[in-house]
Write a protein that holds these residues in place. Structure first.
Motif, PDB file in Angstrom:
ATOM      1  N   VAL A  42       0.842  -1.175   0.000  1.00 20.39           N
ATOM      2  CA  VAL A  42       0.000   0.000   0.000  1.00 20.39           C
ATOM      3  C   VAL A  42       0.891   1.242   0.000  1.00 20.39           C
ATOM      4  N   GLN A  43       0.464   2.249  -0.744  1.00 17.48           N
ATOM      5  CA  GLN A  43       1.178   3.531  -0.763  1.00 17.48           C
ATOM      6  C   GLN A  43       0.324   4.570  -0.034  1.00 17.48           C
ATOM      7  N   LEU A  44       0.969   5.394   0.761  1.00 12.51           N
ATOM      8  CA  LEU A  44       0.271   6.364   1.592  1.00 12.51           C
ATOM      9  C   LEU A  44       0.747   7.775   1.273  1.00 12.51           C
ATOM     10  N   GLN A  45      -0.198   8.698   1.211  1.00 16.79           N
ATOM     11  CA  GLN A  45       0.099  10.092   0.907  1.00 16.79           C
ATOM     12  C   GLN A  45      -0.619  10.961   1.923  1.00 16.79           C
ATOM     13  N   ALA A  46       0.157  11.581   2.805  1.00 16.54           N
ATOM     14  CA  ALA A  46      -0.415  12.456   3.836  1.00 16.54           C
ATOM     15  C   ALA A  46      -0.465  13.899   3.352  1.00 16.54           C
ATOM     16  N   SER A  47      -1.477  14.621   3.831  1.00 17.63           N
ATOM     17  CA  SER A  47      -1.618  16.027   3.474  1.00 17.63           C
ATOM     18  C   SER A  47      -2.395  16.748   4.569  1.00 17.63           C
TER      19      SER A  47
ATOM     20  N   ALA B 271      -4.261   9.474   2.148  1.00 18.44           N
ATOM     21  CA  ALA B 271      -4.879   8.699   1.092  1.00 18.44           C
ATOM     22  C   ALA B 271      -4.038   7.471   0.789  1.00 18.44           C
ATOM     23  N   ALA B 272      -4.697   6.336   0.662  1.00 23.05           N
ATOM     24  CA  ALA B 272      -4.002   5.074   0.410  1.00 23.05           C
ATOM     25  C   ALA B 272      -4.327   4.556  -0.977  1.00 23.05           C
ATOM     26  N   SER B 273      -3.387   3.895  -1.567  1.00 19.35           N
ATOM     27  CA  SER B 273      -3.599   3.244  -2.862  1.00 19.35           C
ATOM     28  C   SER B 273      -2.912   1.893  -2.835  1.00 19.35           C
ATOM     29  N   GLY B 274      -3.389   0.993  -3.666  1.00 21.98           N
ATOM     30  CA  GLY B 274      -2.818  -0.340  -3.701  1.00 21.98           C
ATOM     31  C   GLY B 274      -3.816  -1.359  -3.191  1.00 21.98           C
ATOM     32  N   ARG B 275      -3.398  -2.162  -2.257  1.00 21.90           N
ATOM     33  CA  ARG B 275      -4.229  -3.226  -1.711  1.00 21.90           C
ATOM     34  C   ARG B 275      -5.461  -2.668  -1.008  1.00 21.90           C
ATOM     35  N   THR B 276      -6.458  -3.495  -0.822  1.00 22.44           N
ATOM     36  CA  THR B 276      -7.711  -3.090  -0.205  1.00 22.44           C
ATOM     37  C   THR B 276      -7.468  -2.360   1.110  1.00 22.44           C
ATOM     38  N   PHE B 277      -7.943  -1.125   1.183  1.00 21.85           N
ATOM     39  CA  PHE B 277      -7.688  -0.271   2.338  1.00 21.85           C
ATOM     40  C   PHE B 277      -8.257  -0.874   3.611  1.00 21.85           C
ATOM     41  N   GLY B 278      -9.381  -1.531   3.498  1.00 28.15           N
ATOM     42  CA  GLY B 278     -10.017  -2.108   4.675  1.00 28.15           C
ATOM     43  C   GLY B 278      -9.240  -3.245   5.307  1.00 28.15           C
ATOM     44  N   ASP B 279      -8.196  -3.712   4.662  1.00 33.10           N
ATOM     45  CA  ASP B 279      -7.358  -4.770   5.232  1.00 33.10           C
ATOM     46  C   ASP B 279      -6.381  -4.236   6.271  1.00 33.10           C
TER      47      ASP B 279
ATOM     48  N   ARG C 275      -8.646  15.868  22.318  1.00 30.23           N
ATOM     49  CA  ARG C 275      -8.400  16.978  21.393  1.00 30.23           C
ATOM     50  C   ARG C 275      -8.336  16.498  19.942  1.00 30.23           C
ATOM     51  N   PHE C 276      -7.808  15.300  19.736  1.00 28.88           N
ATOM     52  CA  PHE C 276      -7.648  14.754  18.387  1.00 28.88           C
ATOM     53  C   PHE C 276      -8.653  13.628  18.174  1.00 28.88           C
ATOM     54  N   THR C 277      -9.082  13.475  16.921  1.00 31.65           N
ATOM     55  CA  THR C 277      -9.987  12.392  16.560  1.00 31.65           C
ATOM     56  C   THR C 277      -9.504  11.745  15.269  1.00 31.65           C
ATOM     57  N   ILE C 278      -9.296  10.440  15.330  1.00 27.33           N
ATOM     58  CA  ILE C 278      -8.938   9.688  14.144  1.00 27.33           C
ATOM     59  C   ILE C 278     -10.193   9.043  13.569  1.00 27.33           C
ATOM     60  N   SER C 279     -10.298   9.043  12.254  1.00 25.66           N
ATOM     61  CA  SER C 279     -11.438   8.424  11.590  1.00 25.66           C
ATOM     62  C   SER C 279     -10.983   7.916  10.231  1.00 25.66           C
ATOM     63  N   ARG C 280     -11.814   7.136   9.596  1.00 25.20           N
ATOM     64  CA  ARG C 280     -11.469   6.617   8.282  1.00 25.20           C
ATOM     65  C   ARG C 280     -12.721   6.481   7.434  1.00 25.20           C
ATOM     66  N   ASP C 281     -12.519   6.570   6.133  1.00 24.32           N
ATOM     67  CA  ASP C 281     -13.575   6.347   5.156  1.00 24.32           C
ATOM     68  C   ASP C 281     -13.040   5.298   4.193  1.00 24.32           C
ATOM     69  N   ASN C 282     -13.436   4.065   4.384  1.00 25.37           N
ATOM     70  CA  ASN C 282     -12.892   2.983   3.562  1.00 25.37           C
ATOM     71  C   ASN C 282     -13.331   3.093   2.098  1.00 25.37           C
TER      72      ASN C 282
END
Length: 123
Positions: A1-6, A22-30, A66-73
């Motif tokens: 998987v390749q990751l690009q932070a912004s 943002a992730a690319s490559g293998r299924t992100f949900g894995d 103060r911080f919240t992590i979340s994801r959109d598969n």
């Protein structure tokens, strides 16, 4: 998987920023996803992690509340919403990924890393 932070930038103390990875490559949900940060002259430290489904999260004490992590598969993206920022939050922030279901706060357990995005909090 390749990751690009912004999403990094300069903000005054008390302000907010939202980082994206943002992730690319293998299924992100894995992947379990994590955010880490590294301030100048300091070791990389854990910030937050989120399970593959997004149902479980875990935070460093220094950012809890103060911080919240979340994801959109569906969008292959993980986020870090940062509120009430403090000057000590200034660092390069990195997203990371590991296969499987177990969350981890240890950087060595994440084999995949994005490039850092710089967050500067002025007092």
């Amino acid at each position: 998987v390749q990751l690009q932070a912004s999403g990094g930038g300069t903000v005054q103390a008390g302000g907010s920023l939202r980082l994206s990875c943002a992730a690319s490559g293998r299924t992100f949900g894995d992947y379990v996803m994590g955010w880490f940060r590294q301030a100048p002259g300091k070791e990389r430290e854990f910030v937050a992690t989120i399970s593959w489904s997004g149902s479980n999260t875990y935070y460093a004490d220094s950012v809890k509340g103060r911080f919240t992590i979340s994801r959109d598969n569906a969008k292959n993206t993980v986020y870090l919403q940062m509120n009430s920022l403090k000057p000590e939050d200034t660092a390069a922030y990195y997203c990371a990924a590991r296969l499987g279901y177990a969350r981890s706060r240890y950087a060595y357990e994440y084999p995949y890393w994005g490039q850092g995005t710089l967050v500067t909090v002025s007092s």
